[in-house]
Design a protein around this motif. Structure first.
Motif, short mmCIF file in Angstrom:
data_model
loop_
_atom_site.label_atom_id
_atom_site.label_comp_id
_atom_site.label_asym_id
_atom_site.label_seq_id
_atom_site.Cartn_x
_atom_site.Cartn_y
_atom_site.Cartn_z
N THR A 25 60.60 28.11 22.71
CA THR A 25 60.99 28.99 21.65
C THR A 25 59.77 29.27 21.12
OG1 THR A 25 61.26 26.89 20.44
CG2 THR A 25 63.27 27.65 21.66
N MET A 26 59.66 29.92 19.98
CA MET A 26 58.60 30.29 19.12
C MET A 26 58.47 28.95 18.58
SD MET A 26 57.55 33.37 19.47
CE MET A 26 56.81 34.29 18.21
N GLN A 27 59.29 28.42 18.02
CA GLN A 27 59.13 27.04 17.35
C GLN A 27 57.92 26.16 18.35
OE1 GLN A 27 59.62 26.08 14.13
NE2 GLN A 27 58.32 24.46 14.52
N ALA A 28 58.69 25.95 19.50
CA ALA A 28 57.66 25.17 20.54
C ALA A 28 56.42 25.53 20.50
CB ALA A 28 58.32 25.06 21.92
N ILE A 29 56.03 27.02 20.68
CA ILE A 29 54.86 27.48 20.82
C ILE A 29 53.91 27.20 19.61
CG2 ILE A 29 53.61 29.45 20.82
CD1 ILE A 29 55.80 30.67 22.70
N ALA A 30 54.74 27.27 18.42
CA ALA A 30 53.91 27.08 17.22
C ALA A 30 53.48 25.46 17.20
CB ALA A 30 54.72 27.46 15.98
N ALA A 31 54.56 24.67 17.44
CA ALA A 31 54.30 23.23 17.44
C ALA A 31 53.02 22.85 18.52
CB ALA A 31 55.50 22.30 17.79
N ALA A 32 53.08 23.41 19.62
CA ALA A 32 52.19 23.07 20.68
C ALA A 32 50.68 23.60 20.09
CB ALA A 32 52.67 23.71 22.12
N ALA A 33 50.88 24.59 19.41
CA ALA A 33 49.69 25.11 18.95
C ALA A 33 49.19 24.45 17.49
CB ALA A 33 49.61 26.61 18.56
N GLY A 34 49.89 23.70 16.90
CA GLY A 34 49.70 23.06 15.86
C GLY A 34 49.74 23.86 14.58
N VAL A 35 50.32 24.92 14.60
CA VAL A 35 50.63 25.96 13.53
C VAL A 35 52.04 25.85 13.07
CG1 VAL A 35 48.34 27.29 14.27
CG2 VAL A 35 50.69 27.84 14.73
N SER A 36 52.24 26.40 12.04
CA SER A 36 53.57 26.83 11.43
C SER A 36 53.89 27.93 12.38
CB SER A 36 53.71 27.30 9.88
OG SER A 36 53.06 28.53 9.73
N LYS A 37 55.18 28.11 12.26
CA LYS A 37 56.28 29.20 12.96
C LYS A 37 55.63 30.59 12.20
CE LYS A 37 60.60 29.91 13.21
NZ LYS A 37 61.91 29.37 13.85
N ALA A 38 55.50 30.52 10.92
CA ALA A 38 54.82 31.77 10.10
C ALA A 38 53.71 32.24 10.50
CB ALA A 38 54.90 31.30 8.74
N THR A 39 52.73 31.24 10.89
CA THR A 39 51.39 31.57 11.37
C THR A 39 51.49 32.32 12.80
OG1 THR A 39 50.19 30.00 10.28
CG2 THR A 39 49.19 30.75 12.04
N LEU A 40 52.35 31.66 13.60
CA LEU A 40 52.65 32.48 14.80
C LEU A 40 53.01 33.93 14.85
CD1 LEU A 40 52.90 32.17 18.00
CD2 LEU A 40 55.04 31.06 17.58
N TYR A 41 54.14 33.94 13.91
CA TYR A 41 54.77 35.25 13.63
C TYR A 41 53.73 36.37 12.91
CZ TYR A 41 59.51 34.17 15.47
OH TYR A 41 60.54 33.88 16.04
N ASN A 42 52.75 35.74 12.50
CA ASN A 42 51.78 36.61 11.97
C ASN A 42 50.89 37.36 13.10
OD1 ASN A 42 52.09 36.51 9.08
ND2 ASN A 42 50.99 34.73 9.07
N HIS A 43 50.98 36.80 14.10
CA HIS A 43 50.28 37.19 15.33
C HIS A 43 50.97 38.06 16.33
CE1 HIS A 43 46.33 35.62 14.31
NE2 HIS A 43 46.82 34.70 13.52
N PHE A 44 52.21 37.30 16.62
CA PHE A 44 53.20 37.86 17.67
C PHE A 44 54.48 38.00 17.15
CE2 PHE A 44 49.87 35.28 19.63
CZ PHE A 44 49.39 36.41 20.48
N ARG A 45 55.16 39.02 17.45
CA ARG A 45 56.58 39.04 16.93
C ARG A 45 57.73 38.45 17.86
NH1 ARG A 45 58.34 43.66 13.95
NH2 ARG A 45 56.28 44.45 12.85
N THR A 46 57.34 38.28 19.11
CA THR A 46 58.41 37.85 20.01
C THR A 46 57.71 36.84 20.95
OG1 THR A 46 58.25 39.64 21.62
CG2 THR A 46 59.72 39.94 19.99
#
Length: 165
Positions: A25-46
């Motif tokens: 999930t996007m949450q799992a990607i954010a967690a694995a990267a050590g960032v918030s989901k919001a940070t991930l969504y700032n760079h990628f939509r899906t």
């Protein structure tokens, strides 16, 4: 590529290797990267966008690797990278249909990929097509590194022989 984006893609690679494409999930990607989901969504939509960018980066890395080596060493190195790639191995084991979808590219995309390979390996179109087909086989059934290296040497030797008109 900035450090945050590189970290996101590294995290995505870890998440995909752990949980596969469908299970991540996007949450799992954010967690694995050590960032918030919001940070991930700032760079990628899906998640698909993350996967495409990760694939694009891996293709670039592998192209650079291959271009820096003599043909036999380049083929051996590519086979090692693809044969042991954690995301590809996870897909082969747990999501073979997703791996098949990833490898089943249309004619235009195949031509673009083989042209890129031809440039990196300094081969003609037919040679690059042959190498690409062998590498797809490596992804699907990597076998042992020693066997891949012998095959790489044989393939490089065959490609070095001039072909008649």
């Amino acid at each position: 590529m900035n450090r945050t984006r590189r970290g996101l893609l590294d995290g995505a690679a870890r998440a995909f290797a752990s949980d596969g494409l469908r299970g991540t999930t996007m949450q799992a990607i954010a967690a694995a990267a050590g960032v918030s989901k919001a940070t991930l969504y700032n760079h990628f939509r899906t998640k698909d966008e993350v996967a495409r960018e990760l694939l694009r980066g891996e293709l670039g890395r592998l192209t650079e690797l291959a271009a820096a080596l003599p043909l036999d060493e380049a083929l051996a190195a590519l086979s090692d990278e693809l044969g042991a790639h954690p995301v590809l191995r996870r897909l082969a084991e747990a999501e073979p249909e997703a791996l098949t979808e990833l490898l089943a590219v249309g004619p235009e995309r195949w031509t673009a990929l083989t042209a890129r390979l031809a440039g990196a390996l300094r081969l003609d179109d037919d040679g690059a097509d042959l190498v690409a087909r062998w590498l797809v086989g490596v992804v699907l059934h990597p076998g042992r590194s020693s066997a891949r290296h012998r095959q790489a040497a044989r393939l490089a030797a065959a490609l070095a022989v001039p072909v008649g008109p």
